[in-house]
Design an enzyme around this catalytic site. Sequence first.
Site, short mmCIF file in Angstrom:
data_model
loop_
_atom_site.label_atom_id
_atom_site.label_comp_id
_atom_site.label_asym_id
_atom_site.label_seq_id
_atom_site.Cartn_x
_atom_site.Cartn_y
_atom_site.Cartn_z
N LYS A 197 4.58 0.55 9.36
CA LYS A 197 4.65 1.86 8.72
C LYS A 197 4.10 2.96 9.61
O LYS A 197 4.63 4.05 9.65
CB LYS A 197 3.87 1.81 7.40
CG LYS A 197 4.68 1.20 6.28
CD LYS A 197 3.93 1.27 4.97
CE LYS A 197 3.33 -0.07 4.65
NZ LYS A 197 2.43 -0.08 3.52
N GLU A 227 0.88 -1.16 0.00
CA GLU A 227 0.00 0.00 0.00
C GLU A 227 0.92 1.22 0.00
O GLU A 227 1.82 1.31 0.85
CB GLU A 227 -0.88 -0.02 1.26
CG GLU A 227 -1.92 1.07 1.23
CD GLU A 227 -2.84 1.08 2.44
OE1 GLU A 227 -2.76 0.14 3.27
OE2 GLU A 227 -3.62 2.03 2.56
N ARG A 232 5.43 -13.33 9.16
CA ARG A 232 6.06 -12.05 8.88
C ARG A 232 7.40 -11.97 9.61
O ARG A 232 7.64 -12.72 10.55
CB ARG A 232 5.17 -10.90 9.28
CG ARG A 232 4.96 -10.77 10.78
CD ARG A 232 3.92 -9.73 11.14
NE ARG A 232 4.33 -8.39 10.79
CZ ARG A 232 3.69 -7.63 9.88
NH1 ARG A 232 2.64 -8.07 9.26
NH2 ARG A 232 4.12 -6.41 9.63
P1 ATP Z 1 2.81 -2.33 7.85
O1 ATP Z 1 2.17 -3.18 8.90
O2 ATP Z 1 4.21 -1.97 8.12
O3 ATP Z 1 1.98 -1.15 7.47
P2 ATP Z 1 1.71 -3.70 5.74
O4 ATP Z 1 1.57 -5.17 5.79
O5 ATP Z 1 0.51 -2.91 5.99
O6 ATP Z 1 2.91 -3.26 6.63
P3 ATP Z 1 1.78 -3.49 2.97
O7 ATP Z 1 2.17 -2.33 2.17
O8 ATP Z 1 0.36 -3.88 2.98
O9 ATP Z 1 2.31 -3.23 4.40
O10 ATP Z 1 2.69 -4.75 2.65
C1 ATP Z 1 3.08 -5.19 1.38
C2 ATP Z 1 3.50 -6.62 1.48
O11 ATP Z 1 4.59 -6.75 2.38
C3 ATP Z 1 2.37 -7.47 2.04
O12 ATP Z 1 2.23 -8.61 1.21
C4 ATP Z 1 2.81 -7.85 3.40
O13 ATP Z 1 2.37 -9.12 3.75
C5 ATP Z 1 4.32 -7.78 3.31
N1 ATP Z 1 4.92 -7.44 4.61
C6 ATP Z 1 4.69 -6.35 5.36
N2 ATP Z 1 5.35 -6.41 6.52
C7 ATP Z 1 6.04 -7.58 6.51
C8 ATP Z 1 6.93 -8.24 7.42
N3 ATP Z 1 7.24 -7.70 8.61
N4 ATP Z 1 7.45 -9.42 7.07
C9 ATP Z 1 7.14 -9.97 5.88
N5 ATP Z 1 6.33 -9.42 4.98
C10 ATP Z 1 5.77 -8.24 5.27
MG MG Z 2 -1.23 -2.75 5.15
#
Ligand code: ATP
Ligand code: MG
Length: 589
Positions: free
Chosen positions: A308, A63, A298
């Site tokens: 984020k 995102e 994760r």
């Molecule tokens: P955040 O919680 O930091 O906002 P998010 O999951 O909302 O992270 P996205 O932009 O939706 O962030 O993530 C893009 C991709 O990265 C998703 O497929 C998510 O599963 C993966 N991702 C995010 N954080 C991790 C992590 N700590 N380890 C592995 N994969 C991750």
């Molecule tokens: Mg997200």
Amino acid sequence: MAPMSDHEIKDDLPSNFIRSIIDRNLNENLYQNKKWIGSPGGASHHANAPLDSAKIRTRFPPEPNGYLHIGHAKSIFLNFGLARDYKGACHLRFDDTNPEKEDEEYVRSIIDNVQWLGFDWKFKDEDNLYYASSYFSFMHEAALSLIQSGDAYVDQQTADEIRENRGTLTAAGKNSPYRQQTVDENLTLFAAMKSGKQPDGAMVLRAKIDMASPNINMRDPAIYRIKHAEHHRTGNDWCIYPMYTFAHPIEDALEGITHSICTLEFEDQRPFYDWLLTKLKNNGLLTDPLPKQHEFARLNLTYVVLSKRRLIELVTNQHVSGWDDPRMPTLVGAKRRGYTPAGFKLFTDRIGVSKADSWIDYVTLEDAMREVLNTSCDRRVAVLDPIKLVISNYAEDQVEDCFAPNHPQDESRGKRVIKLTRELWIERQDFMIEPEKKYFRLYPGNQVRLRYGYVVNCTGYDVDKKGQVTTVYCEYLPDTKSGSAGADSVKVKGNIHWVSCKHAVEAKVNLYDRLFKVEHPGANSESYLDDINESSLTSITVQLEENLVNIKPMDQFQFERHGYFICDPDSSSKNIIMNRTVTLRDNWK
Ligand code: ATP
Ligand code: MG
């Protein structure tokens, strides 16, 4: 030997449960009739398409609401890595269905990060970079089709009522009084939602599944909401936006994704993922093979926060200098710190991919960086805490070449010249007035080797009024120069580095420590912000060997005995700035 299918897999690939699933799916020929016209779309778009020549399709779907962090690197290596290894395609998809927090600045940075890690989204002549917002029309059609098939309804309960009637883990939910509206009533209300005349939250479109389901996500989840907000790509075209859980499966399906890999917190969403896509297939909007969701653990890393939302807080509250502060676990921060793509690759290979959540020690990441930098970096000399060493029996105007290998394990990288003169900078730590036990470096009466130079004998020292040593004196033994016949004639236990005062280049060095004092920030305090390490940055003035005078931003070196350093992007020839990436050994207590 096991029979090989037409997808050849190299033996040395790290195996994991996702690879096993892919192997099985390919052996079952699950995708042999999969069509793909070359761009995303529903059933009619692909109706006359040729077979998809990509063996698998994965996607990395950030995102664009912040900068990527180290956790995202794990997902990038996994998704793009699988596509590369299986002769498939990995799409970069901006999951921009939430208009409020998203921005083009983040889009650009994410593109940079993925390329920096060594990947692109090309497959043959396809350019697989997509925006979920391009699918808003299809998603709207999908919603209409669910209403028409009796699988969705417009709920006019307030948000509070919806929450109350959802039930709990132990109690079933209650059906909404609006659940039995006719298809026509729902179509009219959904049109009203879209018309712009309804305020945010007045109504919501819900899937009609089962309010008594043990999985709360299946209790008529919301799929479309009213949100009067401008979108960074679609402007004011829409005032209704799809919910993430509705949008994501559709995005995967339109892009012909075979394996939709996400983190474990989406496990409970999988039944809805499958429910939705099956309904849309039955309604003729999609065709088999539908994408399948697979969850992995994760990355959780000690001493940092990987979210984020929290990273935004660190920046806006000025706990750090910006997104690319070298202490930040963002990829832009890691880059400025001197962490490398190869180091991240080694790290992600080592930690593997599993289905069980766990914490990875930050040291594992640092070790991976050390290992990669040890091979890739040339050596240089820097004195970080300088005091003067005067060689009393060395002529004032004498200058002599000493030869230092650029890499001790790789002769092909050659040697460089370091000038030896009467006055040198050495480390304060390399001299003691009264040596402690097992101290083999300089102290009055002791002999050490000046690395790549001569053996010297310590003869005295000066102190200032506070008792601080200012200058150390020594005499050199002329026959003992490194590389000469007499080099081994005198045995010494200490070997110290130095730079010539006349030739040295002054620079600023940033020494970084962990941004948080504790392994799990926030776990035992009111807020993770309480666990910030207030002394995570120390800036010092140092003396570099003369060969670093033309160093350029992002050049990386090992400073002998100290660690790995990178030249900061803000560095200039008049004002050299170096950032310490990681020390030589783990000395963090
Ligand atoms: P955040 O919680 O930091 O906002 P998010 O999951 O909302 O992270 P996205 O932009 O939706 O962030 O993530 C893009 C991709 O990265 C998703 O497929 C998510 O599963 C993966 N991702 C995010 N954080 C991790 C992590 N700590 N380890 C592995 N994969 C991750
Ligand atoms: Mg997200």
